[in-house]
Design a protein around this motif. Structure first.
Motif, PDB file in Angstrom:
ATOM      1  N   ALA A 150       0.859  -1.180   0.000  1.00  0.00           N
ATOM      2  CA  ALA A 150       0.000   0.000   0.000  1.00  0.00           C
ATOM      3  C   ALA A 150       0.898   1.233   0.000  1.00  0.00           C
ATOM      4  O   ALA A 150       1.457   1.595   1.034  1.00  0.00           O
ATOM      5  CB  ALA A 150      -0.919   0.005   1.219  1.00  0.00           C
ATOM      6  N   GLY A 151       1.062   1.837  -1.154  1.00  0.00           N
ATOM      7  CA  GLY A 151       1.941   2.986  -1.239  1.00  0.00           C
ATOM      8  C   GLY A 151       2.455   3.163  -2.655  1.00  0.00           C
ATOM      9  O   GLY A 151       1.876   2.649  -3.618  1.00  0.00           O
ATOM     10  N   ARG A 152       3.553   3.879  -2.769  1.00  0.00           N
ATOM     11  CA  ARG A 152       4.123   4.156  -4.090  1.00  0.00           C
ATOM     12  C   ARG A 152       5.640   4.123  -4.040  1.00  0.00           C
ATOM     13  O   ARG A 152       6.252   4.670  -3.119  1.00  0.00           O
ATOM     14  CB  ARG A 152       3.656   5.516  -4.612  1.00  0.00           C
ATOM     15  N   VAL A 153       6.213   3.483  -5.038  1.00  0.00           N
ATOM     16  CA  VAL A 153       7.655   3.508  -5.257  1.00  0.00           C
ATOM     17  C   VAL A 153       7.896   4.361  -6.496  1.00  0.00           C
ATOM     18  O   VAL A 153       7.312   4.115  -7.551  1.00  0.00           O
ATOM     19  CB  VAL A 153       8.229   2.096  -5.462  1.00  0.00           C
ATOM     20  N   GLU A 154       8.732   5.378  -6.350  1.00  0.00           N
ATOM     21  CA  GLU A 154       9.026   6.278  -7.466  1.00  0.00           C
ATOM     22  C   GLU A 154      10.518   6.264  -7.753  1.00  0.00           C
ATOM     23  O   GLU A 154      11.341   6.246  -6.834  1.00  0.00           O
ATOM     24  CB  GLU A 154       8.589   7.701  -7.128  1.00  0.00           C
ATOM     25  N   SER A 155      10.865   6.273  -9.024  1.00  0.00           N
ATOM     26  CA  SER A 155      12.270   6.324  -9.418  1.00  0.00           C
ATOM     27  C   SER A 155      12.563   7.637 -10.132  1.00  0.00           C
ATOM     28  O   SER A 155      11.654   8.280 -10.675  1.00  0.00           O
ATOM     29  CB  SER A 155      12.638   5.150 -10.326  1.00  0.00           C
ATOM     30  N   TYR A 156      13.824   8.013 -10.117  1.00  0.00           N
ATOM     31  CA  TYR A 156      14.255   9.223 -10.816  1.00  0.00           C
ATOM     32  C   TYR A 156      15.692   9.019 -11.280  1.00  0.00           C
ATOM     33  O   TYR A 156      16.546   8.590 -10.498  1.00  0.00           O
ATOM     34  CB  TYR A 156      14.167  10.436  -9.896  1.00  0.00           C
ATOM     35  N   ILE A 157      15.926   9.288 -12.540  1.00  0.00           N
ATOM     36  CA  ILE A 157      17.269   9.202 -13.099  1.00  0.00           C
ATOM     37  C   ILE A 157      17.693  10.606 -13.499  1.00  0.00           C
ATOM     38  O   ILE A 157      16.989  11.291 -14.249  1.00  0.00           O
ATOM     39  CB  ILE A 157      17.317   8.271 -14.321  1.00  0.00           C
ATOM     40  N   HIS A 158      18.835  11.032 -12.998  1.00  0.00           N
ATOM     41  CA  HIS A 158      19.315  12.385 -13.255  1.00  0.00           C
ATOM     42  C   HIS A 158      20.610  12.360 -14.071  1.00  0.00           C
ATOM     43  O   HIS A 158      21.436  11.464 -13.914  1.00  0.00           O
ATOM     44  CB  HIS A 158      19.569  13.110 -11.932  1.00  0.00           C
ATOM     45  N   GLY A 159      20.745  13.363 -14.931  1.00  0.00           N
ATOM     46  CA  GLY A 159      22.001  13.527 -15.664  1.00  0.00           C
ATOM     47  C   GLY A 159      22.333  12.390 -16.581  1.00  0.00           C
ATOM     48  O   GLY A 159      23.478  11.921 -16.607  1.00  0.00           O
ATOM     49  N   VAL A 167      12.428   6.053  -4.205  1.00  0.00           N
ATOM     50  CA  VAL A 167      11.780   6.557  -2.993  1.00  0.00           C
ATOM     51  C   VAL A 167      10.551   5.702  -2.715  1.00  0.00           C
ATOM     52  O   VAL A 167       9.793   5.373  -3.631  1.00  0.00           O
ATOM     53  CB  VAL A 167      11.374   8.040  -3.152  1.00  0.00           C
ATOM     54  N   GLU A 168      10.361   5.358  -1.449  1.00  0.00           N
ATOM     55  CA  GLU A 168       9.252   4.490  -1.055  1.00  0.00           C
ATOM     56  C   GLU A 168       8.327   5.223  -0.093  1.00  0.00           C
ATOM     57  O   GLU A 168       8.741   5.626   0.998  1.00  0.00           O
ATOM     58  CB  GLU A 168       9.804   3.223  -0.398  1.00  0.00           C
ATOM     59  N   LEU A 169       7.071   5.407  -0.506  1.00  0.00           N
ATOM     60  CA  LEU A 169       6.051   6.019   0.346  1.00  0.00           C
ATOM     61  C   LEU A 169       5.021   4.965   0.732  1.00  0.00           C
ATOM     62  O   LEU A 169       4.580   4.198  -0.125  1.00  0.00           O
ATOM     63  CB  LEU A 169       5.341   7.170  -0.371  1.00  0.00           C
ATOM     64  N   GLN A 170       4.640   4.952   1.988  1.00  0.00           N
ATOM     65  CA  GLN A 170       3.575   4.081   2.457  1.00  0.00           C
ATOM     66  C   GLN A 170       2.325   4.941   2.664  1.00  0.00           C
ATOM     67  O   GLN A 170       2.344   5.902   3.431  1.00  0.00           O
ATOM     68  CB  GLN A 170       3.963   3.417   3.788  1.00  0.00           C
ATOM     69  N   THR A 171       1.255   4.609   1.968  1.00  0.00           N
ATOM     70  CA  THR A 171       0.004   5.352   2.087  1.00  0.00           C
ATOM     71  C   THR A 171      -1.126   4.594   1.399  1.00  0.00           C
ATOM     72  O   THR A 171      -0.891   3.847   0.442  1.00  0.00           O
ATOM     73  CB  THR A 171       0.116   6.764   1.473  1.00  0.00           C
ATOM     74  N   GLU A 172      -2.347   4.796   1.895  1.00  0.00           N
ATOM     75  CA  GLU A 172      -3.516   4.205   1.255  1.00  0.00           C
ATOM     76  C   GLU A 172      -3.973   5.054   0.071  1.00  0.00           C
ATOM     77  O   GLU A 172      -4.876   4.650  -0.665  1.00  0.00           O
ATOM     78  CB  GLU A 172      -4.658   4.062   2.272  1.00  0.00           C
ATOM     79  N   ALA A 173      -3.366   6.228  -0.084  1.00  0.00           N
ATOM     80  CA  ALA A 173      -3.768   7.141  -1.162  1.00  0.00           C
ATOM     81  C   ALA A 173      -2.752   7.128  -2.301  1.00  0.00           C
ATOM     82  O   ALA A 173      -2.466   8.157  -2.907  1.00  0.00           O
ATOM     83  CB  ALA A 173      -3.939   8.551  -0.605  1.00  0.00           C
ATOM     84  N   ALA A 174      -2.212   5.964  -2.594  1.00  0.00           N
ATOM     85  CA  ALA A 174      -1.135   5.859  -3.577  1.00  0.00           C
ATOM     86  C   ALA A 174      -1.543   6.320  -4.964  1.00  0.00           C
ATOM     87  O   ALA A 174      -0.704   6.778  -5.738  1.00  0.00           O
ATOM     88  CB  ALA A 174      -0.637   4.420  -3.636  1.00  0.00           C
ATOM     89  N   ASP A 175      -2.835   6.197  -5.299  1.00  0.00           N
ATOM     90  CA  ASP A 175      -3.293   6.575  -6.635  1.00  0.00           C
ATOM     91  C   ASP A 175      -3.599   8.063  -6.755  1.00  0.00           C
ATOM     92  O   ASP A 175      -3.934   8.537  -7.845  1.00  0.00           O
ATOM     93  CB  ASP A 175      -4.538   5.763  -7.015  1.00  0.00           C
TER      94      ASP A 175
END
Length: 306
Positions: A150-159, A167-175
């Motif tokens: 329950a949450g969201r994993v987000e990636s980011y590639i720079h340069g 980044v890992e967020l835990q939340t029921e409002a992932a959408d």
């Protein structure tokens, strides 16, 4: 014709560094003659991979795969920045990231044994094949993988692959769009601010004591009265935590707001608790060579453009 055994293939591979399937084919083509098989591989340019695999590889790229409930980043090194932009290298690195996302291996050793899609080779054999084909040493150095129920994993590639973040967020409002936006911004923040720990509780006691000792020595040598040194140190320790702990850092896109406050505000907006429970940050070649680029300025500029 002699029967081709696994031990024969292994011996040829150890002598040439060529892929398992390439070694098996060479032995089949030469009737099981080891020396002839070595010559066969040399003529094909495959045995050169063994020598190339010993050369230093500190360039390359960090690539990502996945988003939402799961994501990965992986660092794949090459010898030169030129090869890091090669289409074959990029396809290989992206393929490795997708394999990690799908199979979740425990480590690089386990990853190398997994099948590489679109070929009859495993990842390790495909790596050797790419070394021989591209002409430079290529090394899968490390990877990070995260998944949430329950949450969201987000990636980011720079340069162009110089820095990779999960980044890992835990939340029921992932959408919720606001959660997704903040997750993306936090990944960019981590790329720019380079936190060393998630929170102050994760900072080892000996690290804190070392900082305190340095602070105390500086305070005493500067002539500060002994009765206020402890208060000075307390303030400086809090400042130290604000520099190295992600949750206590000033948010790069709004320096007046701490990351913890950003998350609290987000929770109020979406009507659900939001916790930042983990992150990974890879910088290309760190530990292999020193890099002093100011990525914070680049990320801030990129954010303003958006």
């Amino acid at each position: 014709m002699a029967q081709i055994t696994a031990s024969m293939v292994a011996e040829l591979r150890s002598k040439t560094g060529a892929g398992m399937m390439d070694c098996k084919k060479a032995l089949n083509e030469t009737g099981g003659d080891l020396e002839a098989a070595i010559d066969y591989l040399r003529k094909k340019g495959l045995s050169a991979a063994a020598k190339k695999s010993g050369r230093a590889a500190a360039e390359g790229a960090i690539v990502a795969a996945g988003a939402g409930s799961a994501g990965v980043i992986v660092e794949v090194n090459a010898e030169t920045d030129f090869v890091a932009k090669n289409d074959a290298f990029c396809a290989f690195a992206k393929g490795v990231a997708e394999i990690i996302l799908q199979h979740r291996p425990q480590d690089v050793a386990a990853l190398l044994e997994l099948p590489f899609p679109g070929s009859d080779r495993n990842v390790g054999e495909e790596q050797v094949h790419q070394i021989a084909t591209i002409g430079e040493n290529i090394n899968i150095r490390r990877f990070a993988s995260r998944a949430v129920a329950a949450g969201r994993v987000e990636s980011y590639i720079h340069g162009a692959g110089k820095i990779g973040v999960l980044v890992e967020l835990q939340t029921e409002a992932a959408d919720n769009a606001a959660v997704q936006n903040v997750a993306r911004q936090l990944a960019m923040h981590v790329a720019a601010a380079n936190p060393q720990y998630l929170c102050r509780e994760q900072v080892p006691a000996d690290v804190v004591e070392r900082e305190k000792d340095i602070m105390r020595t500086k305070a005493i040598e500067s002539g500060k009265p002994a009765n206020i040194v402890d208060k000075i140190i307390e303030g400086q320790v809090n400042k130290f935590f604000g520099e190295v702990c992600l949750l206590e850092q000033a948010f790069v896109m709004d320096p007046d707001t701490r990351v913890s406050a950003l998350l609290a505000n987000l929770a109020k907006e979406v009507g659900s608790a939001v916790s930042l429970t983990g992150y990974d940050r890879y910088q290309l070649g760190e530990g292999l060579e020193r890099r002093d680029d100011d990525f914070a300025a680049e990320v801030a500029a990129l954010t303003q453009q958006k």
